[in-house]
Design an enzyme around this catalytic site. Structure first.
Site, PDB file in Angstrom:
ATOM      1  N   HIS A  45      -0.308  12.398  -7.314  1.00  0.00           N
ATOM      2  CA  HIS A  45      -0.973  11.088  -7.271  1.00  0.00           C
ATOM      3  C   HIS A  45      -2.399  11.319  -7.780  1.00  0.00           C
ATOM      4  O   HIS A  45      -2.960  12.396  -7.551  1.00  0.00           O
ATOM      5  CB  HIS A  45      -1.134  10.548  -5.850  1.00  0.00           C
ATOM      6  CG  HIS A  45       0.126  10.333  -5.082  1.00  0.00           C
ATOM      7  ND1 HIS A  45       0.765  11.328  -4.395  1.00  0.00           N
ATOM      8  CD2 HIS A  45       0.834   9.207  -4.846  1.00  0.00           C
ATOM      9  CE1 HIS A  45       1.835  10.841  -3.790  1.00  0.00           C
ATOM     10  NE2 HIS A  45       1.909   9.549  -4.046  1.00  0.00           N
ATOM     11  N   ASP A  96      -4.612  12.829  -5.270  1.00  0.00           N
ATOM     12  CA  ASP A  96      -4.365  14.219  -4.859  1.00  0.00           C
ATOM     13  C   ASP A  96      -5.319  15.178  -5.563  1.00  0.00           C
ATOM     14  O   ASP A  96      -5.586  16.267  -5.079  1.00  0.00           O
ATOM     15  CB  ASP A  96      -2.941  14.682  -5.221  1.00  0.00           C
ATOM     16  CG  ASP A  96      -1.865  13.822  -4.606  1.00  0.00           C
ATOM     17  OD1 ASP A  96      -2.156  13.136  -3.608  1.00  0.00           O
ATOM     18  OD2 ASP A  96      -0.735  13.838  -5.132  1.00  0.00           O
TER      19      ASP A  96
HETATM   20  C1  XUL Z   1       6.627   8.190   0.214  1.00  0.00           C
HETATM   21  C2  XUL Z   1       6.973   8.953  -0.983  1.00  0.00           C
HETATM   22  C3  XUL Z   1       5.883   9.174  -1.955  1.00  0.00           C
HETATM   23  C4  XUL Z   1       6.301   9.003  -3.373  1.00  0.00           C
HETATM   24  C5  XUL Z   1       5.148   9.063  -4.346  1.00  0.00           C
HETATM   25  O1  XUL Z   1       7.653   8.031   1.119  1.00  0.00           O
HETATM   26  O2  XUL Z   1       8.087   9.389  -1.133  1.00  0.00           O
HETATM   27  O3  XUL Z   1       5.379  10.451  -1.718  1.00  0.00           O
HETATM   28  O4  XUL Z   1       7.214   9.976  -3.746  1.00  0.00           O
HETATM   29  O5  XUL Z   1       4.186   8.116  -4.092  1.00  0.00           O
END
Ligand code: XUL
Ligand code: CO
Length: 439
Positions: free
Chosen positions: A99, A102
């Site tokens: 993300h 992150d």
């Molecule tokens: C949340 C989830 C996230 C997504 C990316 O449940 O799985 O980590 O994979 O935003």
């Protein structure tokens, strides 16, 4: 500087090995059905769980060191990069997912967040170039910051929609810069807690508007990979709009997004929606929408997203069977969206967790390949529908019949009933037999 000095490069030692820091099943260069295990499995590290999640939960503070000896937020982000690439290299993991949030501290506002990203992102790219490790997919975190309390694309506040769009633009730019093959939309807070304050129609239209704008921006600016939606039925909202694979497919069709979007199926999200992981993968596969996988597992006795490393080899076998039936991954891969349990707090536990997950999927691949080669289960299923290959069945499939013709046909059958057994237990026994002898 080495961040995990006590951890060697993890090697394949075979199933008799008792060395915890070795692979028992994952032999990266072993060829199965024409491809190496490395090529089939395309393992990926999730930056958020591996480099950041420190065991903090609703009842207590973190138990794990994820600051890697640094103090300031920027230095922590930088040390995490070196630690991440050391970890991936030692485990032989070829991809990572991230993300925006992150990678760099958010700072006081969007401008300072993006300034921080501009400093840190080239450092990630330099490590990628040095190691050959690639980006499987990127995404924007549109759920942690308090401004997203009502959602992002589905917020009641248009300024927040704009804010989300700005974050996505930057996250797509970074993904393109990394040469990433995928861009994920997980609908963080895109859902509702009560319908008393919710205009569901407008919220869904707006969500589609945000995805369309993002798709168009990506295509205009060099993103050639695949966009994915990651279904999840609940958590953090009571009802997430991207409930499950079928719901998301209906949404994509309604808003004409099928040609650019596929699904990122997460095992623990599947079970939260009262489906099996296999069910969600089949729905994606038969709709030509199996894009990528978030590999983890839930706890059958708990009702929330525990994001555990996958160790259930029955499930990994069923999952890899679907991946093989789909012809393998193209843009996607197996991203360990998984975190260590809070008391598994050492750096060594991180490695042991990945080893457990990678070995479980490696076994799943070998077992799935054995089941395909054995052929009995696939043949049984195919033969089960053989009545559609000739006569009236063929006419039904080719669209060459009418309800009137079927009426006459059925009356002429007289006293007819099916003759075939479903033979579930026989098939389950074959499955076990072949799986247990897979090598
Ligand atoms: C949340 C989830 C996230 C997504 C990316 O449940 O799985 O980590 O994979 O935003
Ligand atoms: Co996920």
């Amino acid at each position: 500087m080495e961040f995990f000095p006590k951890i060697p490069t993890i090697k394949y030692e075979g199933k008799k090995s008792k060395n915890p820091l070795s692979f028992k099943q994952y032999d990266a260069d072993k060829v199965i059905a024409g491809k190496t295990m490395r090529e089939h499995l395309k393992f990926s590290m999730a930056w958020w769980h591996t480099m950041i999640a420190d065991g903090t939960d609703m009842f207590g503070v973190g138990t794990m060191d994820k600051k890697f000896g640094a103090v300031s937020d920027m230095d922590v982000s930088k040390n995490r990069i070196s630690a991440a690439f050391e970890l991936m290299q030692k485990l032989g993991i070829g991809y990572f997912c991230f993300h925006d949030k992150d990678l760099a501290p958010e700072g006081d506002d969007l401008a300072s967040f993006h300034k921080n990203l501009d400093i840190v992102v080239p450092l990630v790219k330099a490590e990628m170039d040095k190691t050959g490790i690639k980006c499987l997919w990127g995404t924007a975190n549109l759920f942690s910051n308090p401004r997203y309390m009502h959602g992002a694309g589905t917020s009641c506040d248009a300024n927040i929609f704009a804010y989300a769009a700005a974050q996505i633009k930057k996250a797509i730019d970074i993904t393109v810069y990394f040469g990433g093959d995928g861009y994920v939309f997980w609908g963080g807070r895109e859902g509702y807690d009560t319908l008393l304050n919710t205009d569901m129609g407008l919220e869904l239209d707006n969500l589609a508007r945000l995805l369309t704008l993002s798709r168009d921006y990506g295509r205009r600016n060099g993103f050639k990979g695949c966009f994915y939606i990651e279904p999840k039925p609940k958590e953090p909202t009571k009802h997430q709009y991207d409930f499950d694979a079928s719901t998301v497919l209906a949404f994509l069709r309604k808003y004409n997004l099928m040609s650019d979007f596929k699904l990122n199926i997460e095992a623990n999200h599947a079970t939260l929606s009262q489906h099996t992981f296999q069910h969600e993968l089949v729905v994606a596969r038969i709709n030509d929408a199996l894009g990528s996988i978030d590999a983890n597992q839930g706890d059958p006795n708990l009702g929330w997203d525990t994001d555990q490393f996958p160790t259930n080899v029955y499930d990994t076998t069923l999952a890899m069977l679907e991946v093989l039936k789909a012809g393998g991954f193209t843009t996607g891969g197996l991203n360990f969206d998984a975190k260590c349990r809070r008391p598994s707090m050492t750096h060594e536990d991180l490695f042991l967790s990945f080893i457990a997950g990678m070995d479980s999927f490696a076994f799943g691949l070998k077992a799935a390949d054995a089941i395909m080669k054995d052929g009995r289960i696939c043949d049984f299923t195919k033969n089960r529908y053989s009545s559609y290959e000739s006569g009236i069945g063929k006419k039904i499939v080719s669209g060459d019949t009418t309800l009137e013709e079927l009426y006459d046909y059925a009356l002429n059958l007289g006293e007819y009933n099916v003759k075939e057994s479903g033979r579930q237990e026989y098939l389950e026994d074959i499955f076990n037999q072949v799986m247990l002898s897979a090598d």
